[in-house]
Write a protein that holds these residues in place. Structure first.
Motif, mmCIF file in Angstrom:
data_model
loop_
_atom_site.group_PDB
_atom_site.id
_atom_site.type_symbol
_atom_site.label_atom_id
_atom_site.label_comp_id
_atom_site.label_asym_id
_atom_site.label_seq_id
_atom_site.Cartn_x
_atom_site.Cartn_y
_atom_site.Cartn_z
ATOM 1 N N THR A 183 66.747 93.772 -2.400
ATOM 2 C CA THR A 183 66.126 93.144 -1.222
ATOM 3 C C THR A 183 64.599 93.325 -1.298
ATOM 4 O O THR A 183 64.104 94.238 -1.986
ATOM 5 C CB THR A 183 66.619 93.678 0.150
ATOM 6 O OG1 THR A 183 65.902 94.857 0.504
ATOM 7 C CG2 THR A 183 68.115 93.923 0.180
ATOM 8 N N LYS A 220 75.326 90.636 0.990
ATOM 9 C CA LYS A 220 75.327 92.014 0.503
ATOM 10 C C LYS A 220 74.506 92.901 1.451
ATOM 11 O O LYS A 220 74.897 93.081 2.572
ATOM 12 C CB LYS A 220 74.824 92.040 -0.939
ATOM 13 C CG LYS A 220 75.435 90.910 -1.822
ATOM 14 C CD LYS A 220 76.920 91.028 -2.048
ATOM 15 C CE LYS A 220 77.588 89.768 -2.602
ATOM 16 N NZ LYS A 220 77.028 89.240 -3.831
ATOM 17 N N TYR A 221 73.373 93.440 1.001
ATOM 18 C CA TYR A 221 72.666 94.432 1.825
ATOM 19 C C TYR A 221 72.121 93.869 3.137
ATOM 20 O O TYR A 221 72.012 94.592 4.120
ATOM 21 C CB TYR A 221 71.520 95.058 1.031
ATOM 22 C CG TYR A 221 72.018 95.994 -0.032
ATOM 23 C CD1 TYR A 221 72.439 97.287 0.292
ATOM 24 C CD2 TYR A 221 72.108 95.580 -1.349
ATOM 25 C CE1 TYR A 221 72.920 98.143 -0.683
ATOM 26 C CE2 TYR A 221 72.591 96.428 -2.333
ATOM 27 C CZ TYR A 221 73.000 97.711 -1.989
ATOM 28 O OH TYR A 221 73.490 98.562 -2.943
ATOM 29 N N GLY A 262 75.203 93.644 5.288
ATOM 30 C CA GLY A 262 75.516 95.066 5.153
ATOM 31 C C GLY A 262 76.853 95.526 5.714
ATOM 32 O O GLY A 262 77.218 96.682 5.544
ATOM 33 N N LEU A 305 68.454 97.286 8.224
ATOM 34 C CA LEU A 305 68.295 97.267 6.757
ATOM 35 C C LEU A 305 67.454 98.431 6.217
ATOM 36 O O LEU A 305 67.889 99.113 5.283
ATOM 37 C CB LEU A 305 67.743 95.902 6.297
ATOM 38 C CG LEU A 305 67.560 95.725 4.799
ATOM 39 C CD1 LEU A 305 68.882 95.801 4.046
ATOM 40 C CD2 LEU A 305 66.872 94.387 4.493
ATOM 41 N N ARG A 325 69.472 101.617 6.508
ATOM 42 C CA ARG A 325 70.614 101.639 5.587
ATOM 43 C C ARG A 325 70.152 101.816 4.145
ATOM 44 O O ARG A 325 70.734 102.580 3.386
ATOM 45 C CB ARG A 325 71.439 100.348 5.732
ATOM 46 C CG ARG A 325 72.309 100.332 6.984
ATOM 47 C CD ARG A 325 73.222 99.112 7.020
ATOM 48 N NE ARG A 325 72.527 97.868 7.318
ATOM 49 C CZ ARG A 325 72.321 96.881 6.459
ATOM 50 N NH1 ARG A 325 72.771 96.977 5.220
ATOM 51 N NH2 ARG A 325 71.679 95.795 6.821
ATOM 52 N N LEU A 326 69.085 101.100 3.772
ATOM 53 C CA LEU A 326 68.626 101.197 2.375
ATOM 54 C C LEU A 326 68.211 102.626 2.030
ATOM 55 O O LEU A 326 68.498 103.107 0.932
ATOM 56 C CB LEU A 326 67.463 100.230 2.125
ATOM 57 C CG LEU A 326 67.842 98.761 1.975
ATOM 58 C CD1 LEU A 326 66.579 97.905 1.843
ATOM 59 C CD2 LEU A 326 68.761 98.519 0.779
ATOM 60 N N HIS A 383 71.426 104.362 1.406
ATOM 61 C CA HIS A 383 72.058 103.898 0.156
ATOM 62 C C HIS A 383 71.369 104.539 -1.049
ATOM 63 O O HIS A 383 72.027 105.020 -1.977
ATOM 64 C CB HIS A 383 71.959 102.372 0.031
ATOM 65 C CG HIS A 383 72.938 101.602 0.875
ATOM 66 N ND1 HIS A 383 74.302 101.681 0.694
ATOM 67 C CD2 HIS A 383 72.757 100.716 1.890
ATOM 68 C CE1 HIS A 383 74.913 100.887 1.563
ATOM 69 N NE2 HIS A 383 73.994 100.288 2.304
ATOM 70 N N GLY A 418 76.897 96.387 -1.395
ATOM 71 C CA GLY A 418 75.828 96.452 -0.405
ATOM 72 C C GLY A 418 76.282 96.692 1.024
ATOM 73 O O GLY A 418 75.486 96.570 1.956
ATOM 74 N N SER A 419 77.540 97.059 1.201
ATOM 75 C CA SER A 419 78.040 97.256 2.564
ATOM 76 C C SER A 419 78.101 98.743 2.892
ATOM 77 O O SER A 419 77.906 99.602 2.024
ATOM 78 C CB SER A 419 79.435 96.647 2.692
ATOM 79 O OG SER A 419 80.332 97.315 1.826
ATOM 80 N N SER A 453 79.224 100.513 -5.713
ATOM 81 C CA SER A 453 78.248 100.207 -4.669
ATOM 82 C C SER A 453 78.350 101.347 -3.674
ATOM 83 O O SER A 453 79.333 101.459 -2.937
ATOM 84 C CB SER A 453 78.601 98.865 -4.011
ATOM 85 O OG SER A 453 77.838 98.694 -2.835
#
Ligand SMILES: *Cc1c(COP(=O)(O)O)cnc(C)c1O
Length: 397
Positions: A187, A207-208, A211, A257, A260-261, A264, A337-338, A372
């Motif tokens: 992203t 995907k992300y 999410g 996002l 979350r990123l 991740h 990406g979830s 993932s």
């Protein structure tokens, strides 16, 4: 009520994703922008509209999502599509004509390969798969009719990286060659391709960005208003626009996002480091590991190493597949990406169309496992791996 944020100061990403598309809905003052679930729009008088005519062309909820995507891409405009593949298809139909040539990363999303090999080829669109990490090979692969270089970095599932800035420079040394990047894995918040010089940034929002495994969607962004007008026109003609309900769900995803990123990236780093030290693990591909051959390039062009990794066990393919099956918390499913950790075997799933020889050359062995990494605690994920190792190999390690 007027919008107190209407001036849109230069926010940090985590503020931007929450407020970039804050459009006041004056009928009720609802804090969330509503789903404009409508096919058509009333004309105030013949030929007079508020800018919306028919939802195949534009829709306010889709527009709100586009504002969010444009904000994180750091550009004025973005377009949202029914799927990531609809975005790529619209890009190709909008910018290419028969006889044109495209350079594609040799490790690229399976759907992109199939689009070129089994659909666009019927329209005489030519293509070459090239290792886009090899800049000399890309330069040498450009033909007089080359119109587009389309790269995926990090590539699925090997995580092989291509130098976005260098590829942009190569493309722009040639007349009429545009450079697009499938930036689904990172992203724009972890790798801003437009800022690095790419002409087009493509995302599978499935995907992300979403999410939560709730929607299928895609986006395109570009600084050039002429290209955006062309793509918007083609999207309207072929009907590949995102649906309002899915746009609305995706807007809710974008707001978390950055949070979350960050998780991740941190979880994937912990899992990758743990796997790399495990005696039953032969090899781990993760750009955040010092052992990753292109770690320095990742540091140079990325703001984080992402949530995707792949690895091979010190074991046969059969043992590796049984190991995957023994996992309880990691879910065996396509996509990525979830919030849920998803695990796949690319050789039998996303890359099943490739010949064994080609897969081996690209580093996609039959036993390669793609992960993932989701938002579950890494402690629980590692416990899950430990119990699966015990089931398949006994406590021996
Ligand atoms: C999923 C994916 C696509 C296709 O997107 P859809 O939303 O499934 O159509 C394209 N590129 C990459 C890297 C993907 O992971």
């Amino acid at each position: 009520m007027s919008d107190p944020l209407s001036e849109r100061p230069a926010f940090q990403p985590s503020t931007l994703v929450i407020h970039s598309n804050r459009v006041y809905e004056s009928q009720s003052n609802s804090i969330l922008f509503p789903v404009h679930q409508t096919a058509t729009y009333i004309h105030e008088s013949v030929g007079v509209t508020k800018g919306y005519g028919y939802s195949r062309g534009a829709n306010p909820t889709v527009n709100a999502l586009e504002q969010s995507i444009a904000a994180i891409e750091g550009t004025e405009q973005a377009l949202c599509f029914r799927s990531g593949m609809a975005a790529i298809t619209t890009l190709c139909m909008g910018l290419l004509k028969s006889g044109d040539h495209v350079i594609l990363s040799e490790v690229i999303y399976g759907g992109t390969t199939r689009l070129f090999e089994q659909v666009l080829t019927h329209f005489d669109v030519q293509y070459t798969f090239i290792d886009t990490a090899d800049l000399a090979a890309v330069e040498a692969g450009i033909k007089p009719n080359t119109r587009l270089i389309f790269a995926e970095t990090p590539a699925n599932p090997t995580l092989r990286l291509s130098d976005v800035k260098a590829l942009a420079e190569i493309a722009h040394r040639h007349e009429n060659v545009l450079f697009g990047v499938d930036n689904t894995f990172l992203t724009p918040l972890l790798q801003n391709c437009l800022e690095l010089g790419a002409d087009i940034s493509m995302l599978s929002t499935t995907k992300y960005i979403d999410g939560h495994n709730a929607t299928i969607g895609g986006s395109l962004a570009c600084h050039d208003a002429v290209i955006m007008d062309r793509l918007r026109f083609v999207r309207k003609i072929i009907g590949t626009i995102q649906a309002p309900q899915d746009a609305w769900l995706t807007i809710q995803g974008v707001k978390t996002l950055p949070a979350r990123l960050a998780m991740h990236c941190s979880h994937a780093q912990q899992v990758a480091e743990w796997l790399e030290k495990h005696p039953r693990v032969y090899h781990v591909n993760y750009p955040g590991l010092a052992s990753f051959p292109q770690h320095a390039l990742a540091v140079k062009q990325q703001k984080g190493f992402g949530g995707m990794l792949s690895f091979e066990l010190n074991a046969t393919t059969d043992e590796s597949l049984r190991f995957m099956k023994a996992l309880k918390l990691c879910t065996c499913a396509e996509s990525l990406g979830s919030v849920e950790t998803l695990i796949t075997n690319p050789a039998t799933a996303s890359h099943c169309d490739l010949t064994v020889e080609l897969r081996e050359r690209l580093g996609i062995s039959d036993r390669l496992i793609r992960l993932s990494v989701g938002l579950e605690s890494p402690i629980d994920l590692i416990k899950d791996f430990e119990q699966a190792f015990d089931v398949i190999f006994g406590g021996s390690k």
